[in-house]
Each structure stands twice: as structure tokens, then as C-alpha cells.
Design a protein around this motif. Structure first.
Motif, PDB file in Angstrom:
ATOM      1  N   TYR A   1       0.078   8.471   8.415  1.00 18.32           N
ATOM      2  CA  TYR A   1      -1.292   8.405   8.909  1.00 18.32           C
ATOM      3  C   TYR A   1      -2.193   7.586   7.978  1.00 18.32           C
ATOM      4  O   TYR A   1      -3.005   6.772   8.433  1.00 18.32           O
ATOM      5  N   SER A   2      -2.050   7.758   6.670  1.00 11.11           N
ATOM      6  CA  SER A   2      -3.026   7.211   5.724  1.00 11.11           C
ATOM      7  C   SER A   2      -2.759   5.776   5.296  1.00 11.11           C
ATOM      8  O   SER A   2      -3.710   4.975   5.172  1.00 11.11           O
ATOM      9  N   VAL A   3      -1.501   5.418   5.061  1.00 14.45           N
ATOM     10  CA  VAL A   3      -1.201   4.089   4.527  1.00 14.45           C
ATOM     11  C   VAL A   3      -1.636   2.966   5.473  1.00 14.45           C
ATOM     12  O   VAL A   3      -2.261   1.988   5.036  1.00 14.45           O
ATOM     13  N   PRO A   4      -1.352   3.048   6.782  1.00 12.26           N
ATOM     14  CA  PRO A   4      -1.832   1.985   7.678  1.00 12.26           C
ATOM     15  C   PRO A   4      -3.352   1.873   7.706  1.00 12.26           C
ATOM     16  O   PRO A   4      -3.893   0.770   7.821  1.00 12.26           O
TER      17      PRO A   4
ATOM     18  N   GLY B   1       6.854   9.363   3.444  1.00 13.28           N
ATOM     19  CA  GLY B   1       6.074   8.835   4.561  1.00 13.28           C
ATOM     20  C   GLY B   1       5.414   7.515   4.213  1.00 13.28           C
ATOM     21  O   GLY B   1       5.379   6.586   5.036  1.00 13.28           O
ATOM     22  N   ALA B   2       4.879   7.401   2.987  1.00 14.75           N
ATOM     23  CA  ALA B   2       4.226   6.163   2.563  1.00 14.75           C
ATOM     24  C   ALA B   2       5.214   5.002   2.532  1.00 14.75           C
ATOM     25  O   ALA B   2       4.908   3.889   2.972  1.00 14.75           O
ATOM     26  N   LEU B   3       6.418   5.254   2.006  1.00 12.69           N
ATOM     27  CA  LEU B   3       7.427   4.195   1.917  1.00 12.69           C
ATOM     28  C   LEU B   3       8.035   3.871   3.279  1.00 12.69           C
ATOM     29  O   LEU B   3       8.490   2.746   3.509  1.00 12.69           O
TER      30      LEU B   3
ATOM     31  N   ASN C   1       0.820  -1.204   0.000  1.00 15.07           N
ATOM     32  CA  ASN C   1       0.000   0.000   0.000  1.00 15.07           C
ATOM     33  C   ASN C   1       0.856   1.257   0.000  1.00 15.07           C
ATOM     34  O   ASN C   1       0.494   2.269  -0.607  1.00 15.07           O
ATOM     35  N   GLY C   2       2.002   1.195   0.673  1.00 14.59           N
ATOM     36  CA  GLY C   2       2.923   2.330   0.660  1.00 14.59           C
ATOM     37  C   GLY C   2       3.440   2.612  -0.735  1.00 14.59           C
ATOM     38  O   GLY C   2       3.488   3.771  -1.174  1.00 14.59           O
ATOM     39  N   VAL C   3       3.811   1.558  -1.452  1.00 12.88           N
ATOM     40  CA  VAL C   3       4.287   1.711  -2.826  1.00 12.88           C
ATOM     41  C   VAL C   3       3.161   2.222  -3.730  1.00 12.88           C
ATOM     42  O   VAL C   3       3.368   3.102  -4.569  1.00 12.88           O
ATOM     43  N   PHE C   4       1.949   1.676  -3.540  1.00 12.18           N
ATOM     44  CA  PHE C   4       0.797   2.132  -4.318  1.00 12.18           C
ATOM     45  C   PHE C   4       0.519   3.611  -4.071  1.00 12.18           C
ATOM     46  O   PHE C   4       0.273   4.378  -5.006  1.00 12.18           O
ATOM     47  N   HIS C   5       0.546   4.001  -2.800  1.00 12.18           N
ATOM     48  CA  HIS C   5       0.269   5.391  -2.427  1.00 12.18           C
ATOM     49  C   HIS C   5       1.312   6.325  -3.031  1.00 12.18           C
ATOM     50  O   HIS C   5       0.982   7.383  -3.572  1.00 12.18           O
TER      51      HIS C   5
END
Length: 452
Positions: A364-367, A285-287, A153-157
Motif C-alpha cells: 500500500y505505502s511504497v507505490p 511487501g516493500a520489496l 523506494n521499496g529498498v529504502f522502505h
């Protein structure tokens, strides 16, 4: 023993796996094309290259933006039904093939210079995105193990954020060269074709055995999809928290250009710097989520990222207000160049805050997204993702209305509007932590582990 290498592997190793990279590049191309055409059409309207029907540029640009948001309210729930009933890989291929047709139509619209047809194409790209979103996020838990879900999801984001930004920049720049409209037409078709080719390699993702009857009434369908999201407390509050992230993102991305011009007194180059800082922060932050979560679902990152948003959001407003108070007289009605701004500490304080604000947003968003996917009922996951899309769209619309009221009606300055937004965010965060104790419980556990 066979799972150990996968557990230890970095999230970037997913790009070597067929279960991930075809889906990633298919969605990357779709996000790019949406914003590529959006920015190109805005440029055409802004500079009078096509008929604007006598309407103002601001009105037309808002119509273009609405044409990409409204389909998520209308079509995501419909798509969610079929995502749960059919093989998701086949649905993905059908949608990407439809995107290729839309881009061919867009090429004709650009060739003919038809404003009405171009708006129809923008709306169609919004429909395509609304239908593809339940597919791409519902398919991940079927192909990706729980230990990889946060990283994926981090990579997608990160990829989606990059695709949006690059699409906006390319659409703007290409129209500044001779024959730019033809390059946009050809580029959109080529990207759509590549996305369809990648989608053909997505592994099968069969439907679950139990499916519900197809609902044709749009209002009843939206109510049903929202009720599915409400069946699980963790899922519901993850959806609410993630939709709030889109409210925050809309506020900052919409207001940063005017903030840079009217508060930081900077030329257009300062806007670009702030937007790039925000983008890099979100991607970083996502990664970073995978490393901080130790390759598992980690609710503790949600309150951590949420609290950082409070601190950094306040400092952006305070630093911006301080900058204006200190330098607006020195500007003498002129805008500072980036070289001028580079010598001012308060400017770099704002840039640093914006960068870290993006990092906090990613944490905040990825989790929240990973928790929503993991805990969703597999038989209704597509419809739950669709419910998330509906709320995302509603929160984005709400952010626009809030800006109109706060800035236009009440007359707040942008720094004061940022402070108001931070105050609302704090209330939402407290509500989130109160209604779903899992977030704060995991944060306490991690704090105890850190101290020991």
C-alpha cells in the motif's frame, strides 16, 4: 539499447550504483542512530540509571517519543526550502556532519549521566532526521529513472524499517551489559561517522532554476508547503494516503506489546515474535512492489494493499478476541510461554495475520511514495516531501490521541480498537479511491489483463 540492462536489473543491483548506495547507507545510519539512542534513553529512565526528575516512566518515555516527532512539524518545512534552493548532495553532507556533532554531544551526555542533555540530544537527532528526510526522498527522482523508482523506494522502505528495529533492539540490549552506556556513546559516533563518509560519495543533485523566496514565518511556511502538495491531485492524495499509513503503523506498533500480553496472554517473547513478523512482512511487501509493478509506477497496488489491510486487520482482531475467550480461564492468571503458545492454532493465526498485514502495508505505502516523488513539481519537490513529513507527524500524533480516547476514555478492548481502526482505514481508502480515480482505474486494467 543502453537502458535495457538497467530496466531488466533487479532493485538490488542499485547497491552497485553510486547514485544509490551512498544515500541508502547514509539514511540507514541516521534511522538506526535515532532509535538506538531513543531505546537506550528509555532504558535509562525505566531502570532509574539517570535522574528522572520525579516523573513516571510512562511520562518520560512519551516525552522521548515526542522529542523525535515534533521536529518534523517544526523543521521539515524549513529544510524543504533549502533542499530546493541548493545542491541536495551538499545539503545531505552538511546534515550528516551535523549528526556526527550531535552524536559526540550524546557521548558526553552519557558520560556525564545528564538527563537534560540526553533529551536535548534526542531532540537534535529528531531535527537532523526532519531535515534529512526531504533531501533523501527529493534526490531519488534526480538520480533514479522512473522504471527504478518503485524498486528504489521499496529498498529504502525496507532499509528504514530494518534500521529502526535493529536500532531499538541494540539500544535495549547493549545497556544490559556492564559499561553499556559507553558502548552506546561510541557506537552512535561510529555510525554517524560512517554515514557522513557515505554522504561524501552522493553524486551532485543541482537545484532547479526557479526558487521561491525563503519564508521565515513557521505558520505561513507550513501553509505554503501544504499548498504546494495540493497543486497536483495525485501528489496530494498520495501524501494523504501515505500519512494514513503512518497512523496505522503507529497504532499496531504501539498496541502489539499490550495485545500480546493482555489478549494473547503471552510473555515478552511473544511480543518479540509479533514485532519480528510485522517487520518481516513490511520488508517483504516493500520489496515485492517492484516485481508486482513490473518495474513501473503502479497505482493499482494501492487499492490492493489497502483492501488486504482491511481483511487482515479484521482477522487479527477476531482471532485475538477468540484466543482470549478460549484460553483466559486456562491461563489462571499466568502468562503463557512461547512454547505454550506454539501449540495453539489461534496464536499462529494471529502471527500469520500480522505477517501478512505487514506485507499489505508495504504494498500500500511504497507505490504512494513513488507516485508522490514522480508527480511532484521538481522545483518544489523538497518542500512537498516536507509537507508529507508534516502530515506524517500529525497523523502519528492523531493515532496516539485516538488510542488514549478509545482505550482510556471509552474503555474499548484492544481487539475492538483494532476493528475501529480498520473501519477508519476503509473510509480513508474509499475517499482515496473516490478523489483520485487513477488508483481504481489501474486496478481494473490489471484485473482485465490478468483474466485475459
Amino acid at each position: 539499447m543502453s537502458l535495457e540492462p538497467a530496466v531488466q536489473a533487479s532493485q538490488f543491483s542499485l547497491f552497485k550504483e553510486k547514485k544509490f548506495y551512498p544515500l541508502f547507507w547514509a539514511q540507514f545510519g541516521g534511522a538506526f542512530n535515532d532509535n538506538f539512542y531513543k531505546s537506550a534513553l528509555m532504558m535509562l529512565f525505566t531502570y532509574g540509571a539517570i535522574d528522572n526528575w520525579g516523573l513516571g516512566v510512562d511520562v518520560l518515555n512519551n516525552i522521548v517519543a515526542a522529542a523525535l516527532i515534533i521536529p518534523f512539524l517544526l523543521f521539515a518545512p524549513i529544510a524543504g526550502q533549502y533542499v530546493d534552493r541548493l545542491d541536495k548532495a551538499r545539503v545531505a553532507r552538511a546534515i550528516k556532519l551535523a549528526e556526527l556533532g550531535v552524536m559526540l554531544l550524546g557521548g558526553l551526555a552519557l558520560w556525564w549521566g545528564s538527563s537534560a542533555l540526553l533529551l536535548c540530544v534526542i531532540f537534535a537527532t529528531g531535527v537532523q532526521s526532519a531535515c534529512f528526510s526531504p533531501v533523501k526522498y527529493a534526490i531519488l527522482p534526480q538520480h533514479i529513472g522512473t522504471h527504478q523508482l518503485t524498486g528504489a523506494n521499496g529498498v529504502f522502505h525496507c532499509g528504514t524499517s530494518l534500521a529502526i528495529f535493529v536500532g531499538l533492539i541494540c539500544g535495549t540490549l547493549i545497556l544490559q551489559v556492564t559499561g553499556g552506556q559507553h558502548f552506546v556513546a561510541v557506537g552512535g559516533v561510529l555510525v554517524a561517522w560512517a554515514g557522513w563518509r557515505f554522504s561524501r560519495h552522493i553524486p551532485e543533485a543541482p537545484a532547479c532554476a526557479e526558487v521561491v523566496a525563503v519564508e521565515h514565518n513557521p505558520w505561513k511556511l507550513i501553509k505554503r508547503t501544504l499548498s504546494y502538495a495540493h497543486e497536483n491531485k495525485t501528489v496530494f492524495w498520495s501524501v494523504v494516503g501515505f500519512s494514513w499509513y503512518w497512523f496505522l503503523g503507529s497504532v499496531y506498533l504501539t498496541q502489539l506489546p499490550n495485545f500480546a500480553r493482555t489478549i494473547l496472554l503471552g510473555e515478552a517473547s511473544s511480543v518479540t515474535l509479533l514485532l519480528v513478523a510485522f517487520l518481516l512482512g513490511v520488508c517483504g511487501g516493500a520489496l515485492l512492489c517492484e516485481k508486482l509493478s513490473r518495474k513501473q509506477l503502479e497505482p493499482a497496488l494501492v487499492p490492493l494493499g489497502g483492501l488486504l489491510i482491511v481483511v487482515l486487520g479484521l482477522d487479527v482482531a477476531i482471532a485475538g478476541q477468540s484466543f482470549y475467550a478460549q484460553y483466559h480461564m486456562a491461563a489462571q492468571g499466568q502468562l503463557f510461554t512461547l512454547t505454550d503458545l506454539a501449540s495453539k492454532f489461534l496464536f499462529w493465526r494471529v502471527v500469520f495475520d500480522i505477517l501478512l498485514l505487514g506485507v499489505a502495508g508495504g504494498l500500500y505505502s511504497v507505490p504512494l511514495q513513488a507516485l508522490m516523488q514522480h508527480h511532484a513539481n521538481p522545483q518544489r519537490r523538497g518542500q512537498i516531501i516536507a509537507a508529507n513529513n508534516v502530515l506524517n507527524a500529525l497523523f502519528m500524533i492523531a493515532s496516539t490521541l485516538a488510542a488514549v480516547v478509545a482505550l482510556g476514555v471509552v474503555g474499548l478492548s484492544i481487539p475492538h480498537f483494532f476493528m475501529l481502526t480498520v473501519g477508519l482505514h476503509l473510509l480513508v481508502l474509499l475517499l482515496l479511491l473516490w478523489r483520485e480515480p487513477k488508483f481504481i482505474e489501474h486496478l481494473k486494467i490489471r484485473c482485465i489483463e490478468f483474466k485475459s
